[in-house]
Design a protein around this motif. Structure first.
Motif, PDB file in Angstrom:
ATOM      1  N   TYR A  58       2.634   1.759  -3.260  1.00 33.13           N
ATOM      2  CA  TYR A  58       1.564   2.326  -4.455  1.00 33.13           C
ATOM      3  C   TYR A  58       1.298   3.931  -4.068  1.00 33.13           C
ATOM      4  O   TYR A  58       1.450   4.712  -4.918  1.00 33.13           O
ATOM      5  N   LEU A  59       1.377   4.429  -2.786  1.00 31.26           N
ATOM      6  CA  LEU A  59       1.158   5.733  -2.268  1.00 31.26           C
ATOM      7  C   LEU A  59       2.305   6.366  -2.747  1.00 31.26           C
ATOM      8  O   LEU A  59       2.148   7.645  -3.183  1.00 31.26           O
TER       9      LEU A  59
ATOM     10  N   LYS B 288       4.723   5.694  -5.193  1.00 29.08           N
ATOM     11  CA  LYS B 288       5.582   5.527  -6.492  1.00 29.08           C
ATOM     12  C   LYS B 288       4.505   5.594  -7.683  1.00 29.08           C
ATOM     13  O   LYS B 288       3.204   5.412  -7.205  1.00 29.08           O
ATOM     14  N   ASP B 289       4.698   5.429  -8.706  1.00 25.60           N
ATOM     15  CA  ASP B 289       3.837   5.454 -10.056  1.00 25.60           C
ATOM     16  C   ASP B 289       3.428   4.025 -10.291  1.00 25.60           C
ATOM     17  O   ASP B 289       4.176   3.455 -11.140  1.00 25.60           O
ATOM     18  N   LEU B 290       2.840   3.380  -9.566  1.00 27.71           N
ATOM     19  CA  LEU B 290       2.501   1.882  -9.637  1.00 27.71           C
ATOM     20  C   LEU B 290       0.841   1.897  -9.448  1.00 27.71           C
ATOM     21  O   LEU B 290       0.363   2.615  -8.782  1.00 27.71           O
TER      22      LEU B 290
ATOM     23  N   GLY C  76      -3.144   9.824   2.215  1.00 26.19           N
ATOM     24  CA  GLY C  76      -2.674   8.215   2.455  1.00 26.19           C
ATOM     25  C   GLY C  76      -1.215   8.238   3.091  1.00 26.19           C
ATOM     26  O   GLY C  76      -1.099   7.467   4.043  1.00 26.19           O
TER      27      GLY C  76
ATOM     28  N   CYS D 167      -0.355  13.562   0.264  1.00 27.06           N
ATOM     29  CA  CYS D 167      -1.604  13.041   0.166  1.00 27.06           C
ATOM     30  C   CYS D 167      -1.912  12.566   1.354  1.00 27.06           C
ATOM     31  O   CYS D 167      -1.197  12.180   2.332  1.00 27.06           O
TER      32      CYS D 167
ATOM     33  N   LEU E 292      -2.190  -4.650   1.364  1.00 26.91           N
ATOM     34  CA  LEU E 292      -3.360  -4.572   0.358  1.00 26.91           C
ATOM     35  C   LEU E 292      -4.080  -5.766   0.508  1.00 26.91           C
ATOM     36  O   LEU E 292      -5.243  -5.649   0.377  1.00 26.91           O
TER      37      LEU E 292
ATOM     38  N   ASP F 252       0.695  -1.271  -0.065  1.00 26.45           N
ATOM     39  CA  ASP F 252       0.041   0.190   0.034  1.00 26.45           C
ATOM     40  C   ASP F 252       0.696   1.268   0.002  1.00 26.45           C
ATOM     41  O   ASP F 252       0.566   2.274  -0.656  1.00 26.45           O
TER      42      ASP F 252
ATOM     43  N   PRO G 218      -2.035  -0.623  -7.676  1.00 24.38           N
ATOM     44  CA  PRO G 218      -2.191  -1.584  -6.640  1.00 24.38           C
ATOM     45  C   PRO G 218      -1.837  -2.801  -7.111  1.00 24.38           C
ATOM     46  O   PRO G 218      -1.248  -3.500  -6.113  1.00 24.38           O
TER      47      PRO G 218
END
Lengths: 476, 476
Positions: B207-208, B210-212, B282, B280, B244, B204, B214
């Motif tokens: 994901y928050l 990096k440019d990935l 997150g 963000c 996740l 998770d 989920p």
């Protein structure tokens, strides 16, 4: 904040608070005189202190016995000063303030929030497409504002699926009449459109905002679910969930939460919700949790992996900030924007500008009230728009615009003709306040009795079924 | 940030960045000349622009071709200016910076972080209580700092249970040698203490940050789990989980996350992690997710509802901010504070003050490298503390303190005597750089080959078993 109908997020005036403190002070003194238990006294003192803190926040002045407050600039409870010059109301998920006995000016709110008025055309289109007469909440402007409702009707016309989402913040076991408004309306929507419905109980949010343990918040969620189920929702078409339970049972829901959290900054939630640097990180990230159920992939047991199913959210207008944020994020993570139907606020018995307080059981009619309590509360506490003497009343007539009994009838008396006759007679003075109140009592008593009977039938097993993630009676 | 051994959170100097940009610019030009595919060129340009942004952030100056940077005040990558006067290192979960070729000054870090040095007494007590010789990571100061380790040993002495918790942020499929350090050490701890182990994969978080998607982050988690399992963890005593996936399978874990989130303010995470208002929500709430596994009730399948079981966390020192926060919150929500064992950082091949970069495969030795790649990388890229000519080397000797091949041997050559002889011979000049590198190659090649063979044996079914919430071989 999870309350899809306002609750404590209600109305308060400095004068109202002043009176509360005076009464609470009297209560503490009489408890001490009566040598009440230590716990009882302590809890009364705690409330008294809290009221004084609220008073200071609202008025900027310390409470002084015997010195009622002068008119002051109002300050919202989360600390953001908001100038209210009589014309300006303040509405966010935690605070609803107005200076007017008629309540909030909803037409102005529509302009401020950028939503659309529910007009005659929309209502007629709903009637035409569904073949059902519009609910009296629509006819009477109780649901008064919307976003993208025509899009939902387009989908319905083209036989494309959509679903309903509403919710509640379970801040206590007891729910009052006002809490039922979104549920009564949602049930009607579910019936006329025949679509799936998800109901979120934000027990995590209540844990974050209140002095509760997670277990207490979850138990309130389960108790509130019983009242919600008692509204008559179809078990084959309705999924009710507690955040504290369901987030831990649905990787797909959590994935949507994290996706929203990635696309909303602290700056944004600061602007929308007034959060400050001193707020806990749980509050700061909570808006994503109220956003995620607006995306169908949060419920794979209902919608499988279908991404494009649009969501319609009936809620009180104070919840709109959450969904403005949701609508902003949706296209950026590949989901359709949810549509909305907004309701007005349900007034406190003492009047549309006063606060419906969890600590004052006389400010509202609870779903647990006895027949006698209903009668007493209405007769004793419902703010009247009538005149002081029968003579004056007969001569000048009553004022329906500020009369709480009349307002309540607009919510709960379904017969339009009967309501219109009451309005005319009360305005002319032909109908006395006592008679108006009697009609309200006779309307609410059987409603609440029937609700209590339905609620009694609801077993823990039924609640568990509603709250179990499962396929509903729809194929996706 | 989930990486329990640093990765991109490594070392960079303005000069290093300058060289990277120059090289990347050359690459873009040659791709264009060679009429490479649009995608290829675009991705090279994107990296180039990113490097220029990094350069601007680090130096405060725009990149100018042919003008290497002058000495400047270093700035951490998340925007907080940090004065580094040569004496001051900068360490947080995202940035590790030093001006010294010897790397970070760890003694100063202990003072700054307020942890305790792992001293002779502590090592001897571990040996005495467990009957095992201390791991060479302890003997050589690779694990150099701790919090409350004596408390853990007290518990062990009194036959009270405790458990191990470590983790990794799965930012890509490929793991390098440095990523193994906490796992190699944790495996040893698990063996000598015979306790349950939980391993968190913070997909998770990746994901928050990096440019990935989920899904990509989760797939990296599963791939990384294979390398972790290949370290030889006992399946009956080890639970590996992806956030996740597991957050959505464990209401108890989520309850602990929300409890931490209620007790940490934005002000606090701003102070600890340098978050800003533009981050963000997150990211802002993520620290609670790395904190929660330090509480045993997050794993009811292992510990049932036991609240008081203490946790020991082996991790690289850059992760300490997460656990300082966790230790601050723990008593306020009724849990024991986790104990910690901190490791030093694993140096990049180019030297302890350079950046181990995900975009430069030559900055580290990957677990997927072939025997030949290992040899080439070490011979070509491992920074040498030797002299320029054989004559000078024989005369003045090499410098083990900055020699990366020697540093790597301290991590991976278990034989103390052999290592000491190498140190003496290299320092005296008796051992040449080529000979030292040969020893490292001969140490790493069989290690990595064995790892690759073990990893090949690991089926998806085995990964699934490790990642399934289940009872372990302990009774609670």
């Amino acid at each position: 904040m999870g309350d899809f109908q306002n609750c404590e997020s209600c109305l308060s005036t400095p004068l109202q608070l002043f009176q509360c403190i005076t009464e609470q002070g009297d209560k503490v003194r009489s408890l001490k005189t009566a040598k009440a238990s230590k716990d009882e006294i302590e809890s009364a003192v705690k409330l008294l202190l809290q009221l004084k803190v609220d008073y200071k926040k609202t008025t900027g002045q310390d409470y002084k016995p015997g010195s009622p407050p002068e008119d002051v600039m109002s300050t919202s409870i989360n600390g953001t000063a908001t100038e209210m010059d009589g014309d300006e109301d303040f509405v966010d998920p935690w605070t609803v303030q107005t200076g007017s006995a008629k309540g909030i000016d909803y037409d102005k709110l529509i302009v401020r929030f950028g939503s659309s008025k529910i007009d005659k055309d929309l209502i007629e289109r709903i009637e035409r497409l569904t073949g059902h007469k519009a609910h009296h909440f629509l006819r009477r402007g109780i649901f008064f504002s919307h976003r993208d409702m025509h899009q939902i009707l387009d989908a319905y016309e083209q036989k494309k699926p959509f679903y309903l989402y509403t919710g509640r913040g379970p801040s206590s076991e007891a729910m009052h009449m006002g809490h039922l408004i979104p549920f009564i309306f949602t049930k009607w929507l579910q019936e006329i459109f025949d679509v799936p419905l998800v109901i979120q109980l934000t027990d995590d949010e209540k844990y974050l905002w209140k002095d509760l343990t997670p277990m207490q918040a979850y138990q309130y969620a389960v108790e509130n679910a019983k009242d919600i189920i008692a509204c008559g929702f179809n078990i084959d078409k309705t999924f009710i969930f507690s955040d504290l339970d369901y987030i831990g049972r649905s990787p797909d829901f959590y994935k949507n939460i994290v996706q929203v959290q990635k696309h909303v900054t602290f700056n944004q939630v600061k602007g929308i919700f007034g959060f400050t640097d001193s707020d806990c990180i749980g509050k700061i990230s909570f808006p994503a949790i109220q956003a995620a159920p607006a995306f169908s992939t949060s419920f794979p047991h209902i919608f499988k992996d279908k991404k494009g199913i649009q969501c319609l959210i009936p809620c009180a207008i104070d919840q709109d900030p959450y969904f403005r944020m949701t609508r902003d994020v949706a296209p950026r993570i590949g989901y359709p924007k949810p549509a909305l139907l907004h309701s007005t606020f349900f007034p406190a018995l003492q009047g549309a500008q006063t606060k419906m307080s969890a600590s004052d059981s006389n400010s509202s009619i609870y779903l647990t009230d006895t027949q006698k309590q209903i009668k007493t509360k209405i007769n004793k506490h419902a703010f009247s728009g009538g005149k002081d003497t029968i003579e004056d009343h007969r001569k000048y007539g009553g004022n329906c615009e500020v009369d709480v009994s009349y307002m309540y009838l607009t919510f709960f008396l379904e017969d339009d003709e009967k309501l219109e006759k009451i309005r005319q007679d009360y305005t002319s003075g032909a109908l006395l306040t006592g008679e108006l109140k009697k009609t309200l009592i006779e309307t609410l008593q059987p409603m609440i009795q029937a609700h209590q009977e339905r609620r009694k039938q609801i077993t823990d097993e039924t609640v568990k079924q509603f709250m179990t993630p499962r396929k509903l009676a729809f194929d996706f």
